[in-house]
Design an enzyme around this catalytic site. Sequence first.
Site, PDB file in Angstrom:
ATOM      1  N   LYS A 188      -2.362   1.979 -10.253  1.00 14.50           N
ATOM      2  CA  LYS A 188      -1.324   1.903 -11.291  1.00 14.50           C
ATOM      3  C   LYS A 188      -1.879   1.194 -12.542  1.00 14.50           C
ATOM      4  CE  LYS A 188       1.407   3.993  -8.411  1.00 14.50           C
ATOM      5  NZ  LYS A 188       2.324   3.513  -7.402  1.00 14.50           N
TER       6      LYS A 188
HETATM    7  C1  LIG Z   1       3.115   3.883  -6.106  1.00 20.46           C
HETATM    8  C2  LIG Z   1       4.538   4.230  -6.096  1.00 20.46           C
HETATM    9  C3  LIG Z   1       5.491   3.581  -5.293  1.00 20.46           C
HETATM   10  C4  LIG Z   1       5.095   2.586  -4.246  1.00 20.46           C
HETATM   11  O1  LIG Z   1       4.349   1.547  -4.741  1.00 20.46           O
HETATM   12  P1  LIG Z   1       3.683   0.496  -3.740  1.00 20.46           P
HETATM   13  O2  LIG Z   1       3.457  -0.699  -4.629  1.00 20.46           O
HETATM   14  O3  LIG Z   1       2.417   1.122  -3.270  1.00 20.46           O
HETATM   15  O4  LIG Z   1       4.632   0.211  -2.655  1.00 20.46           O
HETATM   16  C5  LIG Z   1       6.817   3.912  -5.434  1.00 20.46           C
HETATM   17  N1  LIG Z   1       7.206   4.860  -6.295  1.00 20.46           N
HETATM   18  C6  LIG Z   1       6.331   5.538  -7.059  1.00 20.46           C
HETATM   19  C7  LIG Z   1       6.838   6.571  -7.997  1.00 20.46           C
HETATM   20  C8  LIG Z   1       4.975   5.256  -6.965  1.00 20.46           C
HETATM   21  O5  LIG Z   1       4.102   5.949  -7.706  1.00 20.46           O
END
Ligand SMILES: *Cc1c(COP(=O)(O)O)cnc(C)c1O
Length: 382
Positions: A188
């Site tokens: 991210k």
């Molecule tokens: C990555 C992601 C999540 C989950 O994130 P984590 O921190 O890995 O639990 C939830 N929603 C979306 C749209 C994502 O891309």
Amino acid sequence: MIPYGRQDISEEDIEAVERVLRSDFLTQGPVIPAFERKFCDYTGANHAVAVNSATSALHIACLALDLGPGDILWTVPNTFVASANCAYYCGATVDFVDIDPDTRNMDVSALEAKLDGAAHAGCLPKIVVPVHFAGQSCDMRAIAELAKRYGFQVIEDASHAVGGSYADKRIGGCQFSEITIFSFHPVKIITTGEGGLALTNNAELAERMDLYRSHGVTRDASLMESPLKGPWYYEQVALGFNYRMTDLQAGLGLSQMQRLDAFTKKRNELAQTYNSLLQELPIGLPHQSFDTYSAWHLYTVLIPQPANRDVVFQEMREKGVGVNVHYIPVHLQPFYKKRGFKEGMFPYAEAHGNKTLTLPLHPNLTAEQQTHVVSALGEAIS
Ligand SMILES: *Cc1c(COP(=O)(O)O)cnc(C)c1O
């Protein structure tokens, strides 16, 4: 292999984590509240609750909004499974709203039509979770209006959109939602290893999420059933979890925050470069909404017939390009099919899932790598 996403870790980041390692607290120390305050300052939200993942943030957000058995949560199929799973954690059920094929975000007219039907059938959702796909905000103004009219609450899944803005305000300020959640997974925009955050302007929701992240245990006398019996006293007043972020993670996150705007700026520049380099190819380029500044978590293209996405995917991988697919529609996962979802139910999300290809995009992607990605794609398509 050029990865589709990758963290950027500086010497300052390493020193920030090292400082925490040498301090008195590895978890539940002073760095987590500092990280939370930083995010309040950045987004304009009044409260922030840091947790160990965005998945946990979604869970405690649903709990704080009282989602439970008999309730329904709506989201889009074009997302990671976590956006929907949070409903099942709470004993509630899930339904989906199809995407707009241009923005690839929740289609507001499809939402309105479905709400109208649900109002007549007496099965309105308690919570709607719009997902800011690839970093570009959904039409939150319209969704907030529908929320008022139909009486549901909104959790923005802004996992892709840390550092982005909408209608001239930073995403996370919860101008059009009860709660906004962020993810700090390494692919991210900024990272804490694993990590997530829930933002809200509502003090009571923040208090509830704070309880749920830490066993439902409180040392705050105002939340207790009995009078405080001494400084040692605590009460468990709800069934919570251990979803806490560590100070090590918060230290990394605070340090990463200093480069957040630089990261999104670089991602925007790289996306513009892709836009111009890919213009001549017979593919669909990402949509850009006029009222959003995208964080550009993902750069996705659409591979039209007669080219086959799966073949293009394979050829790109063979050429050392770490392409990916975002997303296989959630409702077509076996877990969801067992709960009654079928192919054909959300045709735009399904068509997108069959045609979409995510190209590498991260702050350290070089011009040479980007040129290689573009020529590999050109060859794979012809
Ligand atoms: C990555 C992601 C999540 C989950 O994130 P984590 O921190 O890995 O639990 C939830 N929603 C979306 C749209 C994502 O891309």
